[in-house]
Design an enzyme around this catalytic site. Structure first.
Site, PDB file in Angstrom:
ATOM      1  N   GLN A 163      -5.173  -1.481   9.472  1.00 12.53           N
ATOM      2  CA  GLN A 163      -5.070  -2.810   8.858  1.00 12.53           C
ATOM      3  C   GLN A 163      -5.707  -3.870   9.763  1.00 12.53           C
ATOM      4  O   GLN A 163      -5.428  -3.933  10.960  1.00 12.53           O
ATOM      5  CB  GLN A 163      -3.583  -3.128   8.598  1.00 12.53           C
ATOM      6  CG  GLN A 163      -3.321  -4.434   7.877  1.00 12.53           C
ATOM      7  CD  GLN A 163      -3.823  -4.458   6.435  1.00 12.53           C
ATOM      8  OE1 GLN A 163      -3.913  -3.427   5.781  1.00 12.53           O
ATOM      9  NE2 GLN A 163      -4.159  -5.627   5.948  1.00 12.53           N
ATOM     10  N   ASP A 207     -11.549   2.768   3.780  1.00 15.96           N
ATOM     11  CA  ASP A 207     -12.007   1.375   3.649  1.00 15.96           C
ATOM     12  C   ASP A 207     -13.505   1.292   3.372  1.00 15.96           C
ATOM     13  O   ASP A 207     -13.996   0.247   2.945  1.00 15.96           O
ATOM     14  CB  ASP A 207     -11.750   0.616   4.962  1.00 15.96           C
ATOM     15  CG  ASP A 207     -10.435  -0.140   4.962  1.00 15.96           C
ATOM     16  OD1 ASP A 207     -10.062  -0.672   3.899  1.00 15.96           O
ATOM     17  OD2 ASP A 207      -9.811  -0.219   6.035  1.00 15.96           O
ATOM     18  N   LYS A 224       0.842  -1.205   0.000  1.00 15.61           N
ATOM     19  CA  LYS A 224       0.000   0.000   0.000  1.00 15.61           C
ATOM     20  C   LYS A 224       0.869   1.244   0.000  1.00 15.61           C
ATOM     21  O   LYS A 224       0.613   2.197  -0.743  1.00 15.61           O
ATOM     22  CB  LYS A 224      -0.919   0.003   1.233  1.00 15.61           C
ATOM     23  CG  LYS A 224      -2.084  -0.957   1.117  1.00 15.61           C
ATOM     24  CD  LYS A 224      -2.835  -1.139   2.423  1.00 15.61           C
ATOM     25  CE  LYS A 224      -3.926  -2.206   2.223  1.00 15.61           C
ATOM     26  NZ  LYS A 224      -4.574  -2.619   3.476  1.00 15.61           N
TER      27      LYS A 224
END
Ligand code: GUN
Length: 281
Positions: A96, A119, A52
């Site tokens: 995460q 997200d 990422k």
């Protein structure tokens, strides 16, 4: 059969995003920023986060990774999220998953301001997506959606079967297909005859985490099949779709790896840029 090249599609999307970041930089004199919080030392999470960060840098985003040990207190994480919520240089925040057991996942998700929730996991974004309003959209289903649209731009009236009902994939995938006027069936572990459901589908999205569940004789000729699965087996990494069998029937199919995976990260960058743009209005 069209082998859907997710690596290529992701590279194209990143190239577009890189241009967009350059334009935003000249217009606003600043670039979107992504902050990722990584807790613990799980190897897959570390690899995801490294990828990422690399991709964010490649398109010109400001990127930061905050690492905490497994033993970190929930309170410290929540306080850090509050700090990032009010930091103007941070456009998007991602924590995460999975998290250590002593940290409440839902509390963490809800602590992130919905406008920085790259997200799309915050209930506000989940609700907005299901109501058809503007929202952050979870990265993996968004990546699947963009791949499907490349193969078939007009999805209206198509029959779609989503295998799996997770908040991460199945449910948001369903919303995206509904928005495109598909007739959507969500299936899951208690579905009576999964094969019969899949045989009806023009589009199948498999996101259940069962190795090679979707077989060749489950797939109608000329269906589009998207494989979200990443399953470790004795024979290496395989998807939720039996690739060799299904490739004989399907019109288009994503490989694992090299299908949905690369699109997920590219969509995270897209979400970060979209959060930045909405914050500038
Ligand atoms: N872990 C595996 N996939 C994801 C994801 O899409 N978002 C976050 N935050 N964690 C993950």
């Amino acid at each position: 059969m069209i082998l859907i090249d997710g690596k290529k599609a992701a590279a194209e999307l990143r190239a577009e995003l890189k241009e967009e970041v350059a334009e935003l930089k000249s217009k606003h004199n600043k670039v979107p920023g992504l902050t990722v919080i990584l807790i613990g030392d799980l190897t897959p999470s570390q690899i995801y986060v490294r990828n990422k960060e690399k991709s964010a840098n490649e398109v010109g985003l400001k990127s930061e990774v905050i690492k905490y040990p497994d033993s970190i207190e929930e309170k410290t994480v929540l306080e850090k999220i509050q700090e990032l919520n009010s930091d103007e240089t941070v456009s998007g925040i991602l924590v995460q998953l999975p998290l250590p057991k002593h940290i409440d996942k839902q509390k963490v998700i809800e602590a992130i301001h919905p406008s920085k929730d790259v997200d799309g996991f915050h209930p506000m974004n989940v609700g907005n997506l299901s109501s058809g309003y503007e929202s952050s959209i979870p990265c993996t289903p968004l990546g699947c959606y963009l791949l499907i649209k490349k193969i078939e731009p007009n999805l209206s009236g198509k029959k779609a079967v989503v295998v799996g009902r997770s908040n991460l994939n199945g449910k948001p995938m369903t919303q995206l297909l509904l928005k495109e006027n598909c007739t959507v069936t969500i299936t899951h572990s208690k579905t009576k005859d999964l094969k019969a459901e899949c045989l009806e589908a023009d589009i199948i999205v498999a996101a259940v985490g069962i190795p090679e569940l979707v077989r060749g004789d489950w797939v109608k000729k000329d269906a589009i099949v998207i494989d979200v699965g990443i399953n470790k087996t004795d024979n290496g990494i395989v998807g939720d779709v039996h690739f060799d069998e299904v490739s004989k029937n399907a019109k288009a199919l994503t490989p694992v790896p090299g299908g949905v995976g690369p699109m997920t990260i590219a969509c995270l960058l897209k979400n970060t840029i979209d959060c930045f743009k909405r914050s500038q209005i």
